[in-house]
Scaffold this motif. Structure first.
Motif, PDB file in Angstrom:
ATOM      1  N   LYS A 128       0.838  -1.192   0.000  1.00 26.38           N
ATOM      2  CA  LYS A 128       0.000   0.000   0.000  1.00 26.38           C
ATOM      3  C   LYS A 128       0.875   1.245   0.000  1.00 26.38           C
ATOM      4  O   LYS A 128       1.968   1.260   0.561  1.00 26.38           O
ATOM      5  N   ALA A 129       0.383   2.285  -0.630  1.00 25.94           N
ATOM      6  CA  ALA A 129       1.123   3.544  -0.716  1.00 25.94           C
ATOM      7  C   ALA A 129       1.357   4.127   0.668  1.00 25.94           C
ATOM      8  O   ALA A 129       0.580   3.901   1.605  1.00 25.94           O
ATOM      9  N   TYR A 130       2.438   4.875   0.786  1.00 25.62           N
ATOM     10  CA  TYR A 130       2.756   5.516   2.058  1.00 25.62           C
ATOM     11  C   TYR A 130       1.625   6.449   2.478  1.00 25.62           C
ATOM     12  O   TYR A 130       1.219   6.462   3.626  1.00 25.62           O
ATOM     13  N   ASP A 131       1.126   7.242   1.567  1.00 28.82           N
ATOM     14  CA  ASP A 131      -0.034   8.104   1.791  1.00 28.82           C
ATOM     15  C   ASP A 131      -0.894   8.030   0.528  1.00 28.82           C
ATOM     16  O   ASP A 131      -0.647   8.752  -0.432  1.00 28.82           O
ATOM     17  N   PRO A 132      -1.896   7.148   0.483  1.00 29.92           N
ATOM     18  CA  PRO A 132      -2.655   6.951  -0.755  1.00 29.92           C
ATOM     19  C   PRO A 132      -3.368   8.195  -1.261  1.00 29.92           C
ATOM     20  O   PRO A 132      -3.695   8.278  -2.442  1.00 29.92           O
ATOM     21  N   VAL A 133      -3.575   9.193  -0.410  1.00 26.51           N
ATOM     22  CA  VAL A 133      -4.338  10.371  -0.812  1.00 26.51           C
ATOM     23  C   VAL A 133      -3.433  11.461  -1.395  1.00 26.51           C
ATOM     24  O   VAL A 133      -3.755  12.080  -2.414  1.00 26.51           O
ATOM     25  N   PHE A 134      -2.262  11.688  -0.801  1.00 29.48           N
ATOM     26  CA  PHE A 134      -1.424  12.828  -1.197  1.00 29.48           C
ATOM     27  C   PHE A 134      -0.163  12.433  -1.962  1.00 29.48           C
ATOM     28  O   PHE A 134       0.557  13.317  -2.426  1.00 29.48           O
ATOM     29  N   ASP A 135       0.143  11.148  -2.066  1.00 25.99           N
ATOM     30  CA  ASP A 135       1.381  10.757  -2.731  1.00 25.99           C
ATOM     31  C   ASP A 135       1.412  11.177  -4.194  1.00 25.99           C
ATOM     32  O   ASP A 135       2.465  11.544  -4.730  1.00 25.99           O
ATOM     33  N   ALA A 136       0.270  11.127  -4.864  1.00 34.99           N
ATOM     34  CA  ALA A 136       0.232  11.511  -6.279  1.00 34.99           C
ATOM     35  C   ALA A 136       0.584  12.984  -6.438  1.00 34.99           C
ATOM     36  O   ALA A 136       1.361  13.362  -7.332  1.00 34.99           O
TER      37      ALA A 136
END
Length: 616
Positions: free
Chosen positions: A568-576
């Motif tokens: 899972k992404a480190y921060d799925p909301v702000f990583d992009a």
């Protein structure tokens, strides 16, 4: 005042050079905007627009993002609901999108008198959020070089094989509110989880969440004082006394009536003492005739001389007159019998009312409850009978089973004659009003006398079916609660079973299989490398149990022993956004952008062929 919002306006816009790009993550749920090179976006707000009118001036204002509850005092927010520019992750309302972009630039600190830098207007670059998030987490060591990125966002989900230039698939799902992100979870086994809640076990109760809405308890009522209790008792006693006086007045009136009849009989006996025994029948018959003529309706004094004469002795004209006289005689006699029947029924009702009054005085509350139940039973029975009369019961063709005709159909001569005979027979039998309807009328009258809250069903509105004025119970804390039980995992289950809401598309695990089947078969070991590095990003990946459920679903479609690893992404909301900001601040960014002139010259098809390169 173009915008009204709680979002704070930035004040350091002039500190950044004109060559510094502004990075925008234009998501279906939230809009994120900030400067290139920074670690977090400056502004994050809901990607919606509301345009209410001022209640006094009628001025229309624009509210972007979450509205301030205090605005409801000044603006009418009921006629204009929140609107989104997206439809299935595609912008289709460009006017709304323009409002949101203008608001974003305004809150970034762009003054209306200033012109946006020509460099910013001319140089543009686009990227895929899932790819940005993947590359950002690759630098953090969360995922490997090659992998399968699964981006499950607000309105759509995507499966993207990284480093493979091929097709991807997607499916859409219904928009949900903030509660699903706070309380929902992915069930490891959906069917087993449903059975768990159906049985209502202790574990199901522990998984149930209760969301309490704002609620102010009503003031507690103090118990009545002794003076209040005495006052109510006095009022009840006065009411009982009034009813007893009414009953006593009716009894006195009836006694007087019977005494008058008794005096009449005594006078008749005195008169019979002066009459010869042989003349008694004629004397009584004459007296009865005089009494009936004095009390009867004027129509009953008509003579019917032809009724008792045989038909053989009458002319055709006399036969017609005889039938007419026979009909009039039958009707008159039936009316007199009905009048006598009504008198007897009135006497019976008086007797029942007397008995009811005695029962009421013994136990007023129990009597009133029984009377209400009886009224409900009788009213339902009468209403059902009326419905049967209107519908004609069970039918066979155009006529009902009993041989009658439906509503609106004309009666022929035979049916008219049959109806006349039935009416005559009814009068001959002395048949009065329907017993249930008569009893219902009596109970209704009784309830109106003793129950001030009672309202007959005939006087209620069309939307009220109660026999009484509805009683509103006081609101409690439980009335302001939203209980989330089975809904906690049924809501996100559409990520794996979209058919639950009528969407004929693949779930996340099935989408992985579709993407793997579309990979080039000539690359050996490619599928194993991708499934050993399945990367989760997007807001919906925050659901508890998402990784475990997705891994179980992928194992079912992959050969036994295939390597599968979910990260899972480190921060799925702000990583992009962070990855896009770092990319825009890199030295390679100007070489990987296109200008507005390129778009005008080559058109949108050139964008489809544009190869985006990740050089982080």
């Amino acid at each position: 005042m173009p915008f009204i919002s709680r979002t704070i306006r930035q004040s350091d816009y002039s500190r950044f050079p004109s060559t510094c790009p502004i990075v925008i993550d234009n998501g279906g749920s939230y809009f994120r905007i900030g400067w290139a090179g920074e670690t977090d976006p400056r502004l994050v707000f809901r990607n919606i627009v509301l345009r209410p009118r001022h209640k006094t001036t009628g001025e229309t204002v624009t509210i972007v993002g979450d509205q301030d509850p205090t605005l409801l005092r000044y603006f009418d927010c009921t006629r204009s609901g929140p609107r989104s520019a997206f439809d299935n992750n595609v912008v289709y309302q460009f006017e709304i999108m323009e409002y949101i972009l203008d608001f974003g630039f305004d809150r970034m600190g762009v003054d209306g008198s200033q012109c946006m830098p020509s460099f910013f207007l001319e140089i543009t670059a686009f990227g895929v959020d899932a790819a940005f998030s993947y590359k950002y987490n690759q630098q953090l060591g969360v995922c490997d070089k090659d992998g399968l990125a699964i981006c499950s966002g607000f309105a759509t989900s995507h499966v993207i094989p990284i480093k493979v230039d091929h097709e991807i698939s997607r499916f859409t799902w219904e928009k949900v509110e903030d509660l699903k992100m706070e309380h929902c979870y992915i069930a490891p086994d959906y069917a087993s989880e449903v059975r768990l809640f159906q049985k209502g076990t202790k574990e199901a109760k522990e998984k149930t969440r209760c969301w309490q809405l704002p609620w102010v308890p009503p003031p507690t009522e103090e118990p009545p004082s002794e003076d209040e209790i005495a006052r109510k008792a006095a009022i009840k006693e006065r009411q009982g006394q009034r009813l007893r006086e009414m009953a006593e007045a009716k009894r006195s009136s009836r006694i007087n009536e019977l005494e008058n009849q008794l005096q009449g009989f005594e006078f008749l006996l005195q008169q019979l003492a002066y009459v010869q025994e042989s003349d008694v029948p004629s004397f009584l018959a004459k007296g009865e005739q005089v009494e009936s003529e004095s009390k009867a309706d004027p129509s009953t004094t008509e003579k019917f001389p032809l009724v008792n004469i045989p038909d053989e002795m009458l002319t055709p004209e006399q036969l017609k007159e005889k039938r007419k006289q026979l009909f009039l005689k039958t009707t008159t006699e039936g009316r007199q019998r009905a009048k006598q029947k009504r008198f007897e029924e009135e006497m019976e009702r008086e007797r029942q009312n007397q008995q009811d009054e005695e029962k009421r005085l013994e136990n007023p509350e129990l009597y009133l409850e029984q009377l209400r139940a009886k009224y409900k039973e009788l009213s339902e029975k009468v209403e059902q009978r009326k419905c049967l009369k209107i519908n004609g019961g069970s039918t066979n063709g155009n006529h009902n089973v009993s041989g009658g005709v439906g509503r609106g159909e004309r009666l022929n001569a035979a049916q008219n004659e049959r109806m006349r005979l039935l009416t005559t027979a009814a009068f001959d039998r002395g048949k009065g009003p329907d017993e249930d309807e008569a009893e219902l009328a009596r109970v209704t009258s009784r309830l109106q006398d003793i129950d001030p809250k009672f309202v007959p069903k005939s006087e209620l509105g069309p939307l009220q079916s109660s026999t009484e004025v509805p009683w509103l119970r006081p609101m409690t804390k439980e009335d302001f609660q939203i209980v989330l039980g089975v809904e906690r995992f049924r809501c996100p289950e559409i990520l794996f079973q979209p058919n639950l809401i009528g969407i004929n598309q693949a779930g996340l695990d099935e989408m992985v299989g579709v993407s793997l089947r579309r990979l080039p078969s000539k690359v050996e070991g490619l599928e194993e490398r991708l499934t050993s590095n399945v990367f989760l990003t997007g807001g919906s990946s925050l659901y508890p149990g998402m990784s475990e459920r997705l891994e179980a679903g992928i194992r079912m479609i992959r050969p036994c022993g295939s390597p599968i690893k979910i990260v899972k992404a480190y921060d799925p909301v702000f990583d992009a956004w962070r990855a896009a900001a770092a990319y825009a601040a890199s030295l390679q960014f100007p070489q990987q952008t296109f200008t507005r002139m390129d778009y005008y010259e080559k058109g949108e098809d050139w964008l489809h062929r544009y190869q985006f390169k990740y050089s982080l």
